[in-house]
Design an enzyme around this catalytic site. Structure first.
Site, PDB file in Angstrom:
ATOM      1  N   ASN A  93     -23.299  12.985  85.363  1.00  0.00           N
ATOM      2  CA  ASN A  93     -24.438  13.047  84.460  1.00  0.00           C
ATOM      3  C   ASN A  93     -24.098  13.376  83.015  1.00  0.00           C
ATOM      4  OD1 ASN A  93     -26.253  12.502  86.614  1.00  0.00           O
ATOM      5  ND2 ASN A  93     -26.037  14.629  87.277  1.00  0.00           N
ATOM      6  N   THR A  94     -22.817  13.515  82.703  1.00  0.00           N
ATOM      7  CA  THR A  94     -22.355  13.638  81.320  1.00  0.00           C
ATOM      8  C   THR A  94     -21.500  12.421  81.017  1.00  0.00           C
ATOM      9  OG1 THR A  94     -22.387  16.062  81.318  1.00  0.00           O
ATOM     10  CG2 THR A  94     -20.970  14.983  79.694  1.00  0.00           C
ATOM     11  N   ASN A 120     -29.917  14.223  91.377  1.00  0.00           N
ATOM     12  CA  ASN A 120     -30.134  14.926  90.118  1.00  0.00           C
ATOM     13  C   ASN A 120     -29.384  14.255  88.971  1.00  0.00           C
ATOM     14  OD1 ASN A 120     -27.982  16.808  88.660  1.00  0.00           O
ATOM     15  ND2 ASN A 120     -27.387  16.656  90.822  1.00  0.00           N
ATOM     16  N   PHE A 136     -26.061  19.218  82.874  1.00  0.00           N
ATOM     17  CA  PHE A 136     -25.487  20.500  82.454  1.00  0.00           C
ATOM     18  C   PHE A 136     -26.444  21.276  81.548  1.00  0.00           C
ATOM     19  CE2 PHE A 136     -20.734  19.024  82.720  1.00  0.00           C
ATOM     20  CZ  PHE A 136     -20.808  19.017  84.096  1.00  0.00           C
ATOM     21  N   SER A 176     -18.973  15.616  87.388  1.00  0.00           N
ATOM     22  CA  SER A 176     -20.402  15.319  87.371  1.00  0.00           C
ATOM     23  C   SER A 176     -20.618  13.919  86.824  1.00  0.00           C
ATOM     24  CB  SER A 176     -21.157  16.326  86.498  1.00  0.00           C
ATOM     25  OG  SER A 176     -22.489  15.894  86.288  1.00  0.00           O
ATOM     26  N   LYS A 178     -12.758  20.629  90.253  1.00  0.00           N
ATOM     27  CA  LYS A 178     -13.731  20.030  91.157  1.00  0.00           C
ATOM     28  C   LYS A 178     -13.742  18.525  90.950  1.00  0.00           C
ATOM     29  CE  LYS A 178     -18.468  20.646  92.861  1.00  0.00           C
ATOM     30  NZ  LYS A 178     -19.664  21.505  92.783  1.00  0.00           N
ATOM     31  N   ASN A 207     -17.939  16.933  94.402  1.00  0.00           N
ATOM     32  CA  ASN A 207     -19.180  16.928  93.634  1.00  0.00           C
ATOM     33  C   ASN A 207     -20.143  15.905  94.240  1.00  0.00           C
ATOM     34  OD1 ASN A 207     -21.024  17.325  91.420  1.00  0.00           O
ATOM     35  ND2 ASN A 207     -19.286  17.818  90.114  1.00  0.00           N
TER      36      ASN A 207
END
Length: 381
Positions: free
Chosen positions: A184-185, A118, A122, A182, A216, A245
């Protein structure tokens, strides 16, 4: 779960993953809105296992198994997810400001690997919209809230952004999670460096007040960085660490490399993450022992996976990708398998089993072996 596996193979895998998620989640929410139906489903899928009760983060929980953040990003389906038997539900990731996330497509299945990839980014309604939903959540359901940085906010204002979310959401949470892991940021994982993480966690801790606070972390951290985060958690008196994560690694996949590359960037979750997530968990427990509560997540598919996390040092265990591949009866299977393993083990309680495998390894001078303990070797069905 054979019926679900057939449904997945014949129907669900042919639907765009994000659309399938919306359809399935909508069905769960719809069932939960009918009191009689909700009670019947809960009786079927969430039978009590008193031996699995656990105390963690100052909370009494009916069991150790929860749903990881990412499934219910906006706190719209807590009652339905509890109906299925999850012992706690972690919502989010929520940001201070609403944001649409990354362009679609952004969620992909790697079915040969029982994995997901993915780059959602967010996507969520923002803290101001999520807070009143949390305030109305059903009683008796334990809820964690996972918060992250708004993408449009510059790194220099990251602390203020997290604090803004904390002030809106912490009062409605049973525990709060700072997500700095994450992929993805852009730049988010840079916040895991202790020099930047210390002031961030200190500020959030002050804003959260008495609410248990966790961080996390990513599985891609070097071992020495895992140690540094563990030491920081103890230094700051954090209540817990969630390991881990998603990963940006792509090694060892059954899916052909060219097919994986074609999907593009993103975080990988599911079975391929299991071994590294377990390694990070063992390392954390060896470093912090019982001073910090650990939550094991990443590649948890079966009761055996969950049991190994407990033996490695996790008081609580979470899953997400396994839910996609196993369906609504998955929490029941995990609970049943854990109860069987506990009964067959030398441990009187689940708390006695926490970290037992890692402690045994270190007593034997072996830091790289299995934490199998005394298990039945059966997978959840």
């Amino acid at each position: 779960m054979p019926a679900y596996r057939l449904l997945f193979a014949l129907v669900l895998r042919r639907i765009d993953p994000e659309r399938a998620h919306r359809l399935a989640f909508g069905l769960i929410r719809g069932v939960a809105r009918v009191p009689g139906l909700r009670a019947a489903v809960r009786a079927r899928l969430a039978p009590a296992h008193p031996d699995l009760r656990v105390r963690a983060l100052g909370l009494e929980m009916p069991g150790p198994f929860g749903l990881a953040a990412g499934f219910d990003k906006n706190a719209t389906g807590i009652a339905g997810l509890a109906m299925l038997g999850f012992d706690h539900v972690e919502v989010g990731t929520v940001t201070a400001h609403p944001q649409p996330g990354n362009p679609r497509p952004r969620l992909f299945r790697l079915t040969r690997d029982r994995a997901l990839l993915n780059r959602m980014g967010f996507n969520n309604d923002g803290a101001a919209a999520v807070a009143p939903r949390l305030a109305r959540r059903p009683p008796g359901v334990l809820v964690g809230v996972n918060i992250g940085k708004t993408k449009a906010v510059p790194d220099s204002e990251a602390i203020a952004d997290y604090v803004a979310s904390t002030r809106r959401l912490a009062r409605h949470a049973d525990y709060l999670v700072v997500n700095v892991s994450s992929p993805n940021t852009p730049g988010l994982r840079d916040l895991q460096a202790t020099g930047r993480l210390r002031p961030l966690l200190t500020a959030v801790r002050d804003a959260a007040g008495p609410v248990p606070l966790l961080v996390k972390i990513a599985p891609d951290l070097a071992d020495e960085d895992v140690d540094a985060v563990a030491d920081l958690a103890v230094e700051l008196g954090l209540d817990g660490v969630i390991a881990t994560n998603t990963t940006i690694a792509r090694e060892g996949l059954a899916t052909p490399p060219e097919a994986v590359s074609a999907l593009g960037a993103g975080g990988l979750s599911g079975a391929p993450l299991a071994e590294r997530a377990l390694q990070v968990l063992r390392r954390l427990y060896a470093r912090v022992g019982d001073r910090v509560t650990l939550i094991g997540v990443g590649g948890v598919e079966t009761a055996e996976d969950a049991w190994q996390r407990i033996l490695a040092g996790a008081t609580l265990v979470q899953g997400y990708s396994g839910f996609v591949y196993a369906g609504a009866a998955w929490p029941r299977a995990i609970h049943r398998g854990l109860a069987e393993r506990l009964a067959a083990s030398p441990y009187a309680t689940l708390a006695d089993a926490v970290g037992a495998g890692t402690r045994a390894e270190h007593a034997d001078g072996n830091t790289g072996g299995s934490t199998s303990g005394n298990t039945s070797g059966k997978e959840a069905s």
